[in-house]
Design an enzyme around this catalytic site. Structure first.
Site, PDB file in Angstrom:
ATOM      1  N   GLY A 199     -52.380  33.493 -33.763  1.00 40.87           N
ATOM      2  CA  GLY A 199     -51.627  32.529 -32.969  1.00 40.87           C
ATOM      3  C   GLY A 199     -50.393  31.938 -33.611  1.00 40.87           C
ATOM      4  N   ASP A 200     -50.200  32.177 -34.923  1.00 44.81           N
ATOM      5  CA  ASP A 200     -49.024  31.620 -35.601  1.00 44.81           C
ATOM      6  C   ASP A 200     -48.608  32.550 -36.738  1.00 44.81           C
ATOM      7  OD1 ASP A 200     -46.994  29.797 -36.021  1.00 44.81           O
ATOM      8  OD2 ASP A 200     -48.186  28.448 -37.248  1.00 44.81           O
ATOM      9  N   PHE A 201     -48.489  33.838 -36.417  1.00 42.96           N
ATOM     10  CA  PHE A 201     -48.168  34.854 -37.417  1.00 42.96           C
ATOM     11  C   PHE A 201     -46.679  34.789 -37.707  1.00 42.96           C
ATOM     12  CE2 PHE A 201     -48.360  39.375 -39.004  1.00 42.96           C
ATOM     13  CZ  PHE A 201     -49.369  39.162 -39.930  1.00 42.96           C
TER      14      PHE A 201
END
Length: 379
Positions: A233-235
């Site tokens: 979700g926050d790569f």
């Protein structure tokens, strides 16, 4: 302090709307931190140093006599009220590491637990904060090195491998990752409508509104064909660590910050990876082919996913921009920090929107059809 030290605790470039109270963020003193690491983990005579984090509080912990390096993460009191989600995220980190993905993981305390809910007074009365000790991974953030086509290919491949492994994870509370009201999930783009007012006066406001409408009319009807998985979700460029590998090349050595994990779709992770790799690249559109090729070496896109990728990348830019503007309204004194990603993102969002889907896809798919720019080699 190196970039790796700065960001080993992980971060989201913009805090979510539920994490705005000044009283929810932990503000432990050095003495309180030393007491925690000694009592919970038996790390006596350690040295601690604060690390940047917006919502939480993080410390670089160095044990004496070669006893190792760690990150102590003290979560804000708001997120600490949901231990089930934190437990799933913590177990996911260990599951990935066990399956060859270089994820940061939690260290068990003296009682054998991976996390502790501690009652601490930080000046606002006693509050409960979730505490974890995390491994300290080698490397520097990918944002500090040149973005070669091979490295971008590896980013796409790693993101796909990560989601593929997560799909195999078993946990009794995986449903906690559904997170229907989580503003950063690409499943929840229409929630941005409640915050678009923050952009009043910004010429990009109409673009953001148009992107949200396109999501509702073009993405939602096709989502039935998207393949489900669990998303990091926050790569982003500060949550991926790299190390030198054979001369001027770099290899991915670590993945940080799983606090945005949610139940989503494969194509969401790819869109997020492309968006963040664009931020530091001199030619943002050129990021698409190598990242996508790396991704498709593991999980080929189906026609519906491919058709929606362009708009999903725009949606992630909109999430970053709208929530940055919203946060600045609440905390104008923090504008410089809050707009870190959004300032560059504004320019790229405008560029992608003006080019249009067809022109961008010519670069991403048509021109590269059948051509492998980079590949696995001996990796």
């Amino acid at each position: 302090m190196s970039s790796a030290e700065l960001f080993h605790a992980g971060r989201s470039s913009v805090p979510g709307p539920t994490a705005m109270s000044e009283t929810t963020k932990p503000r432990l003193s050095e003495a309180q931190v030393l007491e925690l690491v000694q009592r919970l983990y038996g790390l006596e005579r350690s040295t601690v140093r604060p690390l940047p984090s917006y919502d939480d509080q993080n410390f670089h912990v160095v044990a004496p006599g070669g006893g190792g390096e760690y990150v102590l993460k003290v979560m804000n009191s708001a997120d600490s009220t949901n231990p089930t989600v934190i437990d799933v995220q913590t177990q996911a980190m260990s599951f990935l590491q066990e399956h060859g993905i270089p994820a940061q993981t939690a260290v068990r305390n003296a009682a054998g637990e991976l996390m502790n809910l501690e009652e601490i007074d930080c000046g606002f009365g006693c509050q409960k904060f979730m505490v974890r000790l995390l491994t300290y991974l080698p490397g520097t953030t990918i944002s500090t090195v040149p973005y070669t086509p091979q490295l971008l290919y590896d980013v796409g491949k790693m993101a796909a491998r990560m989601d593929q492994v997560l799909l195999k994870m078993d946990h009794p509370h995986l449903s906690a990752l559904q997170r229907d009201s989580f503003i950063w999930s690409l499943s929840n783009v229409p929630l941005l409508e409640g915050y678009v007012y923050s952009m009043d006066g910004d010429p990009l406001q109409e673009v953001v509104k148009a992107v949200i409408e396109e999501f509702k009319t073009s993405v939602l009807p096709r989502r039935h064909a998207f393949r489900k998985c669990l998303n990091h979700g926050d790569f982003n460029d500060l949550n991926i660590l790299v190390e030198p590998d054979q001369g001027s090349d770099y290899r991915i050595s670590g993945i940080l910050d799983f606090s945005d994990m949610n139940s989503g779709y494969y194509v969401h992770e790819l869109a997020i990876a492309i968006m963040y790799m664009m931020i530091q690249h001199p030619d943002p559109v050129a990021v698409g082919p190598p990242v996508t090729q790396g991704w498709e070496s593991v999980v080929p896109l189906n026609p519906e996913e491919r058709d929606c990728l362009y708009l999903l990348v725009l949606c992630r830019f909109c999430q970053s921009l709208v929530m940055a503007r919203h946060s600045v309204r609440l905390q104008p004194h923090n504008e410089e920090y809050l707009m870190t990603t959004a300032r560059t993102g504004m320019r790229i969002l405008r560029q992608l929107w003006d080019l249009g889907k067809a022109e961008v896809e010519k670069v991403w798919f048509q021109d590269g059809q059948g051509r492998v720019l980079v590949g696995d080699g001996d990796k």
